[in-house]
Design an enzyme around this catalytic site. Structure first.
Site: not given
Ligand code: IMP
Ligand code: MG
Length: 178
Positions: A48, A106
């Protein structure tokens, strides 16, 4: 483009490329002040963050190293609780200033799992830079050193972020249309 359709879903424009670039300009100024004399190691989290990293790191004119790691944990539009292993890290972190480059934070679970691994490898300090942050989804309490834009709890695509593999190539950021 005002709208894009990816797989079964329609997304509408949310953050245009001009705003993204302006945000990155400002982040780069702050980061350069902190990091210019530290020979930092930037760890870009694939897939990403590739576009963000390319645009951000071009701003820096001081000594730095850039490396890429992978730890994708995302399937569809909801974060899974399973965080995969950190792969691709072959640098010695001992006594280094390590700066993680992320596309979005996120729930915060991914980085909550990753930061301790880097500290265990004896990094002097681990900093975190993310283009996007969803404060209402964040379940953790670690510090995020550099945040580009805070966004609501929408699912977004574009500028490196995907929905089931598609949409990373888009220069603007789109949110899921309700
Ligand atoms: P977390 O562990 O929930 O903080 O998510 C981290 C990873 O989830 C990020 O590095 C993104 O690759 C993916 N991610 C989180 N939110 C989104 C979104 O809205 N769209 C696409 N990928 C997301
Ligand atoms: Mg990511």
């Amino acid at each position: 483009m005002k709208e894009v359709t990816i797989h079964d879903k329609t997304f509408e424009i949310s953050i245009n490329s001009r705003t993204i670039q302006k945000t990155i300009d400002e982040m780069a100024i702050t980061m350069a002040k902190d990091l210019h004399d530290k020979n930092p190691l930037f760890l870009v989290v694939l897939n990403g963050a590739f576009m963000f990293a390319a645009d951000l790191l071009k701003h820096f004119d001081f000594n730095c190293e850039i490396s890429f790691v992978k730890l994708s944990s995302y399937v569809g539009t909801h974060t899974t609780s399973v965080v995969r292993e950190l792969i691709g890290l072959d640098e010695v972190l001992h006594n280094r200033t390590v700066v993680i480059i992320e596309d979005i934070i996120d729930t915060g679970i991914t980085m909550a799992n990753t930061i301790p691994k880097l500290i265990k490898l004896e990094a002097k300090e681990v900093k975190l830079a993310t283009l996007l942050f969803k404060p209402k989804a964040f379940q953790k309490d670690y510090k995020i050193d550099y945040i580009g834009i805070k966004i609501p709890n929408d699912f977004i695509v574009g500028y490196g972020l995907d929905y089931d593999g598609l949409g990373r190539n888009l220069p603007d950021i789109y949110k899921l249309k309700q």
